[in-house]
Design a protein around this motif. Sequence first.
Motif, PDB file in Angstrom:
ATOM      1  N   ASP A 350      57.243  29.387  40.131  1.00 43.66           N
ATOM      2  CA  ASP A 350      57.271  28.006  40.319  1.00 43.66           C
ATOM      3  C   ASP A 350      55.766  27.303  40.293  1.00 43.66           C
ATOM      4  O   ASP A 350      55.936  26.214  40.251  1.00 43.66           O
ATOM      5  CB  ASP A 350      57.764  27.620  41.894  1.00 43.66           C
ATOM      6  CG  ASP A 350      59.426  27.733  42.085  1.00 43.66           C
ATOM      7  OD1 ASP A 350      59.933  27.713  41.060  1.00 43.66           O
ATOM      8  OD2 ASP A 350      59.733  27.748  43.047  1.00 43.66           O
ATOM      9  N   THR A 351      54.885  28.024  40.167  1.00 41.29           N
ATOM     10  CA  THR A 351      53.595  27.254  40.431  1.00 41.29           C
ATOM     11  C   THR A 351      53.091  27.335  38.944  1.00 41.29           C
ATOM     12  O   THR A 351      52.190  26.475  38.497  1.00 41.29           O
ATOM     13  CB  THR A 351      52.340  28.139  41.062  1.00 41.29           C
ATOM     14  OG1 THR A 351      52.408  29.538  40.515  1.00 41.29           O
ATOM     15  CG2 THR A 351      53.035  28.452  42.630  1.00 41.29           C
ATOM     16  N   GLY A 352      53.212  28.251  38.087  1.00 39.39           N
ATOM     17  CA  GLY A 352      52.616  28.304  36.759  1.00 39.39           C
ATOM     18  C   GLY A 352      51.316  28.717  36.736  1.00 39.39           C
ATOM     19  O   GLY A 352      50.428  28.892  35.811  1.00 39.39           O
ATOM     20  N   ILE A 353      50.852  29.417  38.010  1.00 37.53           N
ATOM     21  CA  ILE A 353      49.355  29.836  38.228  1.00 37.53           C
ATOM     22  C   ILE A 353      49.753  31.336  38.509  1.00 37.53           C
ATOM     23  O   ILE A 353      50.476  31.600  39.245  1.00 37.53           O
ATOM     24  CB  ILE A 353      48.993  29.114  39.360  1.00 37.53           C
ATOM     25  CG1 ILE A 353      48.815  27.579  39.054  1.00 37.53           C
ATOM     26  CG2 ILE A 353      47.730  29.749  39.672  1.00 37.53           C
ATOM     27  CD1 ILE A 353      47.938  27.248  37.793  1.00 37.53           C
ATOM     28  N   ILE A 354      48.466  32.180  37.958  1.00 37.95           N
ATOM     29  CA  ILE A 354      48.528  33.498  38.292  1.00 37.95           C
ATOM     30  C   ILE A 354      47.121  33.559  39.031  1.00 37.95           C
ATOM     31  O   ILE A 354      46.277  33.090  38.490  1.00 37.95           O
ATOM     32  CB  ILE A 354      48.675  34.361  37.236  1.00 37.95           C
ATOM     33  CG1 ILE A 354      48.859  35.908  37.533  1.00 37.95           C
ATOM     34  CG2 ILE A 354      47.459  34.374  36.057  1.00 37.95           C
ATOM     35  CD1 ILE A 354      49.454  36.832  36.699  1.00 37.95           C
ATOM     36  N   GLU A 355      47.159  34.439  40.051  1.00 39.38           N
ATOM     37  CA  GLU A 355      45.912  34.553  41.186  1.00 39.38           C
ATOM     38  C   GLU A 355      45.264  35.850  40.875  1.00 39.38           C
ATOM     39  O   GLU A 355      45.845  36.804  40.770  1.00 39.38           O
ATOM     40  CB  GLU A 355      46.269  34.407  42.463  1.00 39.38           C
ATOM     41  CG  GLU A 355      46.817  32.858  42.781  1.00 39.38           C
ATOM     42  CD  GLU A 355      47.060  32.913  44.394  1.00 39.38           C
ATOM     43  OE1 GLU A 355      47.032  33.805  44.984  1.00 39.38           O
ATOM     44  OE2 GLU A 355      47.567  31.507  44.888  1.00 39.38           O
ATOM     45  N   SER A 356      43.898  36.021  41.153  1.00 35.28           N
ATOM     46  CA  SER A 356      43.302  37.193  40.946  1.00 35.28           C
ATOM     47  C   SER A 356      42.172  37.106  41.708  1.00 35.28           C
ATOM     48  O   SER A 356      41.817  35.877  42.175  1.00 35.28           O
ATOM     49  CB  SER A 356      42.765  37.403  39.592  1.00 35.28           C
ATOM     50  OG  SER A 356      42.035  36.344  38.865  1.00 35.28           O
ATOM     51  N   VAL A 357      41.550  38.341  42.038  1.00 30.89           N
ATOM     52  CA  VAL A 357      40.199  38.132  42.698  1.00 30.89           C
ATOM     53  C   VAL A 357      39.276  39.265  42.166  1.00 30.89           C
ATOM     54  O   VAL A 357      39.565  39.916  41.150  1.00 30.89           O
ATOM     55  CB  VAL A 357      40.628  39.108  44.363  1.00 30.89           C
ATOM     56  CG1 VAL A 357      41.575  38.556  45.123  1.00 30.89           C
ATOM     57  CG2 VAL A 357      40.878  40.645  44.079  1.00 30.89           C
ATOM     58  N   ASN A 358      37.985  38.900  42.490  1.00 32.31           N
ATOM     59  CA  ASN A 358      36.868  39.998  41.827  1.00 32.31           C
ATOM     60  C   ASN A 358      36.825  41.182  42.984  1.00 32.31           C
ATOM     61  O   ASN A 358      36.294  41.049  43.845  1.00 32.31           O
ATOM     62  CB  ASN A 358      35.877  38.915  42.009  1.00 32.31           C
ATOM     63  CG  ASN A 358      34.675  39.707  40.968  1.00 32.31           C
ATOM     64  OD1 ASN A 358      34.449  40.731  41.044  1.00 32.31           O
ATOM     65  ND2 ASN A 358      33.916  38.627  40.200  1.00 32.31           N
ATOM     66  N   GLN A 359      36.713  42.342  41.901  1.00 34.45           N
ATOM     67  CA  GLN A 359      36.399  43.524  42.579  1.00 34.45           C
ATOM     68  C   GLN A 359      35.209  43.748  43.398  1.00 34.45           C
ATOM     69  O   GLN A 359      35.098  44.414  44.295  1.00 34.45           O
ATOM     70  CB  GLN A 359      36.637  44.660  41.794  1.00 34.45           C
ATOM     71  CG  GLN A 359      37.438  45.658  42.308  1.00 34.45           C
ATOM     72  CD  GLN A 359      37.920  46.776  41.174  1.00 34.45           C
ATOM     73  OE1 GLN A 359      37.257  46.894  40.293  1.00 34.45           O
ATOM     74  NE2 GLN A 359      39.220  47.421  41.283  1.00 34.45           N
ATOM     75  N   SER A 360      34.247  42.781  42.801  1.00 37.96           N
ATOM     76  CA  SER A 360      32.999  42.803  43.626  1.00 37.96           C
ATOM     77  C   SER A 360      32.823  42.258  45.031  1.00 37.96           C
ATOM     78  O   SER A 360      31.972  42.177  45.877  1.00 37.96           O
ATOM     79  CB  SER A 360      31.819  42.252  42.745  1.00 37.96           C
ATOM     80  OG  SER A 360      32.094  40.788  42.825  1.00 37.96           O
ATOM     81  N   TRP A 361      34.097  41.256  45.312  1.00 36.76           N
ATOM     82  CA  TRP A 361      33.983  40.923  46.708  1.00 36.76           C
ATOM     83  C   TRP A 361      34.274  41.722  47.758  1.00 36.76           C
ATOM     84  O   TRP A 361      35.238  42.789  47.680  1.00 36.76           O
ATOM     85  CB  TRP A 361      35.103  39.862  46.714  1.00 36.76           C
ATOM     86  CG  TRP A 361      35.074  38.522  45.814  1.00 36.76           C
ATOM     87  CD1 TRP A 361      33.869  37.900  45.346  1.00 36.76           C
ATOM     88  CD2 TRP A 361      36.346  37.637  45.370  1.00 36.76           C
ATOM     89  NE1 TRP A 361      34.117  36.904  44.468  1.00 36.76           N
ATOM     90  CE2 TRP A 361      35.418  36.620  44.419  1.00 36.76           C
ATOM     91  CE3 TRP A 361      37.501  37.633  45.463  1.00 36.76           C
ATOM     92  CZ2 TRP A 361      36.249  35.706  44.174  1.00 36.76           C
ATOM     93  CZ3 TRP A 361      38.170  36.563  44.873  1.00 36.76           C
ATOM     94  CH2 TRP A 361      37.471  35.615  44.380  1.00 36.76           C
ATOM     95  N   PRO A 362      33.521  41.742  48.778  1.00 37.67           N
ATOM     96  CA  PRO A 362      33.887  42.665  49.849  1.00 37.67           C
ATOM     97  C   PRO A 362      35.171  42.261  50.453  1.00 37.67           C
ATOM     98  O   PRO A 362      35.674  41.303  49.985  1.00 37.67           O
ATOM     99  CB  PRO A 362      32.610  42.475  50.927  1.00 37.67           C
ATOM    100  CG  PRO A 362      31.762  41.546  50.316  1.00 37.67           C
ATOM    101  CD  PRO A 362      32.398  41.062  49.008  1.00 37.67           C
ATOM    102  N   ARG A 363      35.885  43.394  51.260  1.00 33.08           N
ATOM    103  CA  ARG A 363      37.211  42.994  51.904  1.00 33.08           C
ATOM    104  C   ARG A 363      37.175  43.696  53.155  1.00 33.08           C
ATOM    105  O   ARG A 363      36.822  44.643  53.415  1.00 33.08           O
ATOM    106  CB  ARG A 363      38.523  43.851  50.830  1.00 33.08           C
ATOM    107  CG  ARG A 363      39.496  43.079  50.835  1.00 33.08           C
ATOM    108  CD  ARG A 363      40.717  44.122  50.302  1.00 33.08           C
ATOM    109  NE  ARG A 363      41.097  44.983  51.448  1.00 33.08           N
ATOM    110  CZ  ARG A 363      41.908  45.972  51.267  1.00 33.08           C
ATOM    111  NH1 ARG A 363      42.438  46.414  50.078  1.00 33.08           N
ATOM    112  NH2 ARG A 363      42.107  46.729  52.416  1.00 33.08           N
ATOM    113  N   GLY A 364      38.074  42.808  54.000  1.00 33.62           N
ATOM    114  CA  GLY A 364      38.240  43.522  55.369  1.00 33.62           C
ATOM    115  C   GLY A 364      39.200  44.596  55.411  1.00 33.62           C
ATOM    116  O   GLY A 364      39.737  44.832  54.312  1.00 33.62           O
ATOM    117  N   ALA A 365      39.735  44.908  56.571  1.00 32.11           N
ATOM    118  CA  ALA A 365      41.081  45.730  56.630  1.00 32.11           C
ATOM    119  C   ALA A 365      42.361  45.200  56.049  1.00 32.11           C
ATOM    120  O   ALA A 365      43.042  46.055  55.509  1.00 32.11           O
ATOM    121  CB  ALA A 365      41.153  46.362  57.742  1.00 32.11           C
ATOM    122  N   SER A 366      42.410  43.936  56.204  1.00 29.59           N
ATOM    123  CA  SER A 366      43.612  43.066  55.693  1.00 29.59           C
ATOM    124  C   SER A 366      43.708  43.161  54.039  1.00 29.59           C
ATOM    125  O   SER A 366      42.719  42.865  53.500  1.00 29.59           O
ATOM    126  CB  SER A 366      43.761  41.814  56.019  1.00 29.59           C
ATOM    127  OG  SER A 366      43.545  41.699  57.579  1.00 29.59           O
TER     128      SER A 366
END
Length: 500
Positions: A350-366
């Motif tokens: 419905d959005t026409g958008i795909i999302e991604s993240v950068n592996q270099s970003w630190p992450r919390g437990a979630s």
Amino acid sequence: MKIIIVTTCLIILPCLIKCEDKSFLKIPNNLKIGAATSAYQIEGGWNTSDKGQSNWDDFTHSKSHLILDGSNGDIACDSFNKYKEDVQLLKNVGFNHYRLSINWARILPTGFANKISKEGIQYYKNVIDELHSQGIEPFVTLFHWDIPNVIAKMGGWTNELIVDYFTDYARVVFRELGPKVKVWITLNEPNVDCSEAYDKETHAPGLNMPGIGSYMCGHNMLKAHARVYRMYQEEFKKTQNGILGISISSSYWFSKNKNEPESGDIAFQNGCGWFLNPIFSKDGDYPPIMRKRIDENSKLEGHPKSRLPVFSPEWIEYIKGTFDYFGVNHYSSRYTENVPYNNITGWYDDTGIIESVNQSWPRGASSWLYVVPEGIGELLRKIKNDYNNPPIYILENGYSNYGNETNINDINRIDYLYSYMKEMLVAINRDGCNVKAYTVWSVLDNFEWSKGYTERFGIYHVDFNHENRTRTPRLSVAWLTEVIRSKQLISFDEFKAKFM
Ligand code: GAL
């Protein structure tokens, strides 16, 4: 369902602020710093006195396999009994405000306004009185994802009757508690709850109607929000003089490719504009891009009408402008890319958008909580520029540890809060964003919805294996106490050098 792609590509984020200048890190005198919780996540007391059952009581009891550790909020932090201690914990940090929510079924046991629970009302009066006696301002949310189960059985937010029931409930709350409350939040994160509870089965009641349930839910939530806002203006504003808003969950979306700079905004319109445009924009109604893409997809799927319901012109006018401030919960950011329109399948997602993240970003437990502090600054500037510089209340921001660790030395949380607060302060002090409140999620470890107790957001650790639900301050408590006292943001290293 959205697919998140983890990339390793290096993209220079646009903002990257130079804020060595310490004057940017001063906490303005009029910026309120507080902390938040919600009723089902902390209260417990699920079957005390005449309390009715909520959708979350029923969901966690009958579908415990959908909760990661099979747990529930029957006792949670036991704040139903321990609220005085909790208020003391807030006081110890020096918080200005405490954002809590009301459990609808606790004060209206039948779900409807025909019976009001004296005990339920008394509980919230006690909490609010206790807060005032310690000089802490209550911010009160009417709906933080729990509704009476009887209404959930009627389809919950997909049934338009809830607009009336929610208004009746809000009227009782305003009448009983309104004289002691100045800041109200009608709905918490409608964009998240509609998707998780009605498109999927992750939140109660878990109706699992992809592409249909969330839009029905959103439509009724927007009506309910507007109805309550207007009812307050007519019946209570003169005597109580509070302010009302809605709290939207908003990531920031960075367009990944230079040649499609609009992709971030398209993601924003679909994720948040869904609720922001009808309330905050000049023209009202759903964002045009959202309307267009869902209409086109619905057509290709053979629906005689769009899956996104249509507001009458009267409703568009009625919903528009129903805010006294812009409430936002912010945790993380994403990259976005356009996915071209396909004549057979239509728009992706419905959005026409795909999302991604950068592996270099630190992450919390979630799994979703990537640490991207630049995002909060960009978001605040976007709100300022696109929505006519409204007063902004940041009603949630926080970081999670794993539940199997105590993590008393939560340096990761301090780093997260420091880096996000820093970007926020630059947005205020340098760019003139009109931020009135910043609220940490959360005071206590608590029931993290479908993740049960496996993810911990508290600046205070809670021992869920002990019947006392013992609270122990994490290091972030000492750090925040100093930041609030001195009104100057300092990093963990500066804190350590001075105080440890
Ligand atoms: C928000 C929600 C809170 C809390 C937090 C951390 O979306 O409003 O209740 O669970 O996320 O995940």
